[in-house]
Structures are given as structure tokens and as C-alpha cells.
Design a protein around this motif. Sequence first.
Motif, short mmCIF file in Angstrom:
data_model
loop_
_atom_site.label_atom_id
_atom_site.label_comp_id
_atom_site.label_asym_id
_atom_site.label_seq_id
_atom_site.Cartn_x
_atom_site.Cartn_y
_atom_site.Cartn_z
N ARG A 102 11.26 104.66 57.28
CA ARG A 102 11.08 104.81 55.84
C ARG A 102 12.01 105.89 55.30
NH1 ARG A 102 7.98 107.70 52.01
NH2 ARG A 102 7.51 106.41 50.19
N GLU A 151 7.72 104.36 62.14
CA GLU A 151 7.68 103.83 60.78
C GLU A 151 8.07 104.91 59.76
OE1 GLU A 151 3.77 102.20 60.32
OE2 GLU A 151 4.27 100.40 61.48
N LYS A 152 7.64 106.14 60.00
CA LYS A 152 7.97 107.25 59.10
C LYS A 152 9.48 107.51 59.11
CE LYS A 152 6.40 111.94 58.13
NZ LYS A 152 5.54 113.04 58.61
N LYS A 153 10.09 107.50 60.30
CA LYS A 153 11.54 107.70 60.40
C LYS A 153 12.30 106.56 59.72
CE LYS A 153 11.52 110.41 64.64
NZ LYS A 153 11.83 110.43 66.07
N ALA A 165 3.51 105.14 64.28
CA ALA A 165 3.48 105.78 62.96
C ALA A 165 4.71 106.66 62.76
CB ALA A 165 2.20 106.60 62.80
N GLU A 166 5.11 107.39 63.81
CA GLU A 166 6.30 108.23 63.71
C GLU A 166 7.56 107.38 63.51
OE1 GLU A 166 6.36 110.70 67.19
OE2 GLU A 166 4.60 111.84 66.54
#
Length: 172
Positions: free
Chosen positions: A156, A152-154, A149-150
Motif C-alpha cells: 500500500r 500488505e502495508k508495504k 499484514a506487513e
Amino acid sequence: MDPDANLRAGDPERNAALDRLGRYFADGYLDIQEFDERTRRAAAAQTRGELAQLFVDLPVVPGVAASSELVAEAGAQGELDEVVRRNRRVQAIDGVIWSVTMITFFLGLFVLNWNYFWVVFPLAAFTSWGVRAVFRLDPEEEKVAKELAEKEKKERAERLRHAADKRTELGR
């Protein structure tokens, strides 16, 4: 005959086959018409056997996964997707548990004047642990899902920064 040939193919298997076809095309093993035909067949494939047929006349090339490796990779990807899905549910339920806990704590402490207002915290911790047991989410899986999740967040955030730079560059 491969015993998995009649198993239904899902999006992970089809995507892996499309990636593999793209590598064969880029390396010159397929011309544009063959590539177009095979990618159409891969996108419409319903079984793993149909996907395997797309590669029977192609050589094994280093860096290009074999059909069995694609199936294993797709299975692992499906398993990872399941872990991420379970983790999201657990995180959502945890949010509700701890929100209710904090509301109950402050109501018990300031409004109802309970002597044992602190008992809500062990109850919430036990409930949170129980949710993980029900969803069969162990700490290692939770850690992997958090790392993903981290990441994917970075990614994005980087895409958004890049888009903002492009917009600025175009003078909008």
C-alpha cells in the motif's frame, strides 16, 4: 464425476478461474469472443462444476493450474482469509484488554493505593492467552497473519508513493 462439482463456488474460486482464463487468452488458446463469453460465465458461476466446464476443451499447459489445483488454491486462500479475520479480532480484543489493564494498574497504584496493584498484569496475560484459545489462533497462524499484514502495508505504501510520484509528474 467430480464429487465437488455441486459445491457452491465462492469469490476465491471464481477469481482463480478468471486468472486461469486470462492466462489461456494471453497464450492464444482463446480468442476475444471466447474469452469474453467464458469470463462472463465464470463471474456468474454458482458451483465448482460450472467453473470446471469452462476448461474441459482446453489443454493442460505448464504454468496454468488445473481445476483441482484451483479448488485447492481457493480453499487455502479461504483458510488464510479466516486466519487473518481471527487474528484481527484477537488483536482488537488484546488492545482492549491491555488498555483496561494499564488504566487499572495506574488507578490501583496512584489513586486507590492497592498493595497488590501488580496482579493486573498476570490476569491480563492469562486473559490474552484465553482469547487466543477461544479463537483457536496458534502462534504460527498469528505469525503468518502478521507477515501478511506487513506485506500488505508495504504494498500500500508503495502504491501511495507511486501515486504521489505520478501526481508530481503531472504538476498537480
